[in-house]
Design a protein around this motif. Structure first.
Motif, PDB file in Angstrom:
ATOM      1  N   ALA A  10       4.869  93.051  70.856  1.00 38.02           N
ATOM      2  CA  ALA A  10       3.704  92.341  70.315  1.00 38.02           C
ATOM      3  C   ALA A  10       3.985  90.852  70.257  1.00 38.02           C
ATOM      4  CB  ALA A  10       3.383  92.883  68.929  1.00 38.02           C
ATOM      5  N   GLN A  11       5.219  90.475  69.861  1.00 35.14           N
ATOM      6  CA  GLN A  11       5.555  89.049  69.796  1.00 35.14           C
ATOM      7  C   GLN A  11       5.439  88.389  71.168  1.00 35.14           C
ATOM      8  OE1 GLN A  11       5.775  87.153  67.311  1.00 35.14           O
ATOM      9  NE2 GLN A  11       5.619  88.854  65.892  1.00 35.14           N
ATOM     10  N   LYS A  12       5.899  89.138  72.186  1.00 41.91           N
ATOM     11  CA  LYS A  12       5.850  88.620  73.555  1.00 41.91           C
ATOM     12  C   LYS A  12       4.395  88.398  73.970  1.00 41.91           C
ATOM     13  CE  LYS A  12       6.680  91.349  76.995  1.00 41.91           C
ATOM     14  NZ  LYS A  12       7.325  92.556  77.432  1.00 41.91           N
ATOM     15  N   TYR A  13       3.561  89.377  73.673  1.00 39.38           N
ATOM     16  CA  TYR A  13       2.159  89.292  74.063  1.00 39.38           C
ATOM     17  C   TYR A  13       1.446  88.177  73.301  1.00 39.38           C
ATOM     18  CZ  TYR A  13       2.955  93.934  76.026  1.00 39.38           C
ATOM     19  OH  TYR A  13       3.439  94.991  76.730  1.00 39.38           O
ATOM     20  N   LEU A  14       1.764  88.096  72.018  1.00 34.30           N
ATOM     21  CA  LEU A  14       1.096  87.061  71.212  1.00 34.30           C
ATOM     22  C   LEU A  14       1.483  85.681  71.708  1.00 34.30           C
ATOM     23  CD1 LEU A  14       1.433  88.672  67.680  1.00 34.30           C
ATOM     24  CD2 LEU A  14      -0.668  88.335  68.967  1.00 34.30           C
ATOM     25  N   GLN A  15       2.739  85.558  72.115  1.00 33.09           N
ATOM     26  CA  GLN A  15       3.208  84.285  72.644  1.00 33.09           C
ATOM     27  C   GLN A  15       2.430  83.936  73.913  1.00 33.09           C
ATOM     28  OE1 GLN A  15       7.186  84.019  72.078  1.00 33.09           O
ATOM     29  NE2 GLN A  15       7.401  81.893  72.700  1.00 33.09           N
ATOM     30  N   ALA A  16       2.221  84.950  74.746  1.00 33.96           N
ATOM     31  CA  ALA A  16       1.478  84.734  75.995  1.00 33.96           C
ATOM     32  C   ALA A  16       0.057  84.268  75.708  1.00 33.96           C
ATOM     33  CB  ALA A  16       1.443  86.018  76.808  1.00 33.96           C
ATOM     34  N   MET A  17      -0.473  84.684  74.592  1.00 33.62           N
ATOM     35  CA  MET A  17      -1.844  84.321  74.242  1.00 33.62           C
ATOM     36  C   MET A  17      -1.895  82.953  73.570  1.00 33.62           C
ATOM     37  SD  MET A  17      -4.389  86.734  72.088  1.00 33.62           S
ATOM     38  CE  MET A  17      -5.834  85.974  71.367  1.00 33.62           C
ATOM     39  N   GLY A  18      -0.709  82.373  73.330  1.00 30.31           N
ATOM     40  CA  GLY A  18      -0.705  81.078  72.669  1.00 30.31           C
ATOM     41  C   GLY A  18      -0.666  81.230  71.163  1.00 30.31           C
ATOM     42  N   LEU A  19      -0.308  82.427  70.673  1.00 32.07           N
ATOM     43  CA  LEU A  19      -0.262  82.666  69.224  1.00 32.07           C
ATOM     44  C   LEU A  19       1.157  82.617  68.684  1.00 32.07           C
ATOM     45  CD1 LEU A  19      -2.870  85.489  68.670  1.00 32.07           C
ATOM     46  CD2 LEU A  19      -2.881  83.261  67.593  1.00 32.07           C
ATOM     47  N   GLY A  20       2.125  82.589  69.577  1.00 30.04           N
ATOM     48  CA  GLY A  20       3.497  82.574  69.086  1.00 30.04           C
ATOM     49  C   GLY A  20       4.108  81.211  69.317  1.00 30.04           C
ATOM     50  N   PRO A  21       5.281  80.911  68.812  1.00 26.84           N
ATOM     51  CA  PRO A  21       6.075  81.798  67.953  1.00 26.84           C
ATOM     52  C   PRO A  21       5.692  81.686  66.480  1.00 26.84           C
ATOM     53  CG  PRO A  21       7.331  79.839  68.453  1.00 26.84           C
ATOM     54  CD  PRO A  21       5.983  79.674  69.107  1.00 26.84           C
ATOM     55  N   VAL A  22       4.663  80.910  66.179  1.00 25.74           N
ATOM     56  CA  VAL A  22       4.311  80.660  64.784  1.00 25.74           C
ATOM     57  C   VAL A  22       3.829  81.933  64.097  1.00 25.74           C
ATOM     58  CG1 VAL A  22       2.841  79.270  63.274  1.00 25.74           C
ATOM     59  CG2 VAL A  22       3.621  78.351  65.456  1.00 25.74           C
ATOM     60  N   TRP A  23       3.107  82.780  64.885  1.00 22.83           N
ATOM     61  CA  TRP A  23       2.435  83.923  64.282  1.00 22.83           C
ATOM     62  C   TRP A  23       3.230  85.194  64.411  1.00 22.83           C
ATOM     63  CZ3 TRP A  23      -0.950  82.303  61.149  1.00 22.83           C
ATOM     64  CH2 TRP A  23      -1.489  81.048  61.376  1.00 22.83           C
ATOM     65  N   HIS A  24       3.163  85.995  63.369  1.00 24.09           N
ATOM     66  CA  HIS A  24       3.810  87.302  63.396  1.00 24.09           C
ATOM     67  C   HIS A  24       2.729  88.348  63.407  1.00 24.09           C
ATOM     68  CE1 HIS A  24       7.612  85.434  62.672  1.00 24.09           C
ATOM     69  NE2 HIS A  24       7.000  84.667  61.788  1.00 24.09           N
ATOM     70  N   LEU A  25       2.972  89.393  64.165  1.00 23.68           N
ATOM     71  CA  LEU A  25       1.968  90.450  64.225  1.00 23.68           C
ATOM     72  C   LEU A  25       1.820  91.089  62.853  1.00 23.68           C
ATOM     73  CD1 LEU A  25       0.182  92.203  66.176  1.00 23.68           C
ATOM     74  CD2 LEU A  25       1.999  93.870  65.954  1.00 23.68           C
ATOM     75  N   ARG A  26       0.585  91.237  62.459  1.00 24.38           N
ATOM     76  CA  ARG A  26       0.318  92.001  61.248  1.00 24.38           C
ATOM     77  C   ARG A  26      -0.462  93.217  61.650  1.00 24.38           C
ATOM     78  NH1 ARG A  26      -2.536  87.753  57.697  1.00 24.38           N
ATOM     79  NH2 ARG A  26      -2.652  86.618  59.621  1.00 24.38           N
TER      80      ARG A  26
END
Ligand code: URA
Ligand code: SF4
Length: 271
Positions: A10-26
């Motif tokens: 999920a972290q990898k995918y969120l990063q790809a979407m421009g949501l990481g690394p700041v955001w953690h999957l909830r």
């Protein structure tokens, strides 16, 4: 799959979407219930405002529109029209004024038996030249959104627009399609949906949502999110348009919640 692995993916995918690394999957439920996110989020993508716009098109120099009404487009489309014939029909279409300034019609791209159908508004500057949907900066973000779901353009996904020709204003800049242009072109998208039979439809922004759900143009996207709508019997989720997300990256977390809702609605046909 372990919880830990899920988190890593999920972290990898969120990063790809421009949501990481700041955001953690909830947990998606928690995320959906927590719309407020930190205001500043670095986006790897440039602002859509940087996209070039060409000079105004001189429509007086072009051929007059053939007199075809939206009702006639509907009649043109028969229940047994194949994908290929539909594609050719769109390429030659002159049913609304948008045919006048177009370089290429933009039919859509992807898997004709896609499980996921993403619907945008209409071609912009780059799409009109290339004949492909979402090839500009908004397209890069859409690709990241697909990656975040473990998807890829063309594999199990189809990307289409409400109108197949680029709407421009008097200055030659992109604009949203008008109600009559949407009415003229919508039967093509409806036929695409009938042929694809996706398991879920994601409406990217207001134009797609109001066109497919038959709502008033005044309806804000914010009011349509966080619920499972239906287009005929197919689940339809409304989220923000990627171009909007480029201007307002803080809302990417809400878009991710929408995509999670779409994923959990896969195959939940109301039929
Ligand atoms: N925006 C859209 O809605 N569709 C495209 O194809 C490109 C940008
Ligand atoms: Fe035809 Fe749609 Fe293009 Fe209008 S926007 S000319 S209805 S294909």
């Amino acid at each position: 799959m372990t919880q830990e692995l899920n988190q890593m993916d999920a972290q990898k995918y969120l990063q790809a979407m421009g949501l990481g690394p700041v955001w953690h999957l909830r947990n998606p439920e928690t995320l959906a219930a927590t719309p407020e996110v930190a205001p500043e989020m670095p986006s790897p993508l440039v602002d859509v405002a940087e996209e070039k716009n060409p000079p105004a098109v001189d429509i007086a120099q072009q051929e007059p529109v053939r007199d075809v009404t939206p009702v006639q487009v509907k009649q043109l489309l028969t229940e047994d029209m194949s994908w290929e014939v539909l594609q050719e029909t769109v390429a030659a279409c002159q049913a609304c004024r948008l045919c006048q300034g177009r370089q290429k019609t933009v039919f859509g791209v992807g898997d004709q038996k896609a499980r996921w159908l993403f619907v945008g508004e209409g071609p912009g500057y780059n799409e009109n030249i290339q004949g492909q949907p979402f090839v500009g900066t908004a397209g890069q973000l859409l690709d990241n959104m697909l990656n975040a779901l473990g998807l890829k353009r063309g594999e199990a996904t189809y990307i289409a627009n409400v109108v197949k020709c680029r709407p421009t204003d008097d200055l030659g800049k992109d604009r949203p399609p008008s109600a009559d242009e949407i009415a003229a072109c919508l039967p093509y998208l409806q036929r695409q949906i009938a042929l694809i039979q996706p398991e879920v439809i994601v409406a990217l922004g207001k134009t797609a949502a109001i066109a497919l759900l038959g709502l008033s143009p005044e309806t804000p996207v914010g009011q349509l999110r966080e619920k499972v709508h239906h287009y005929q019997s197919l689940p339809l989720i409304v989220t923000y348009h990627p171009a909007y997300l480029l201007r307002k990256p803080a809302d990417k977390a809400k878009a991710w919640a929408d995509l999670c809702l779409a994923r959990s609605s896969l195959g939940d046909s109301a039929a």
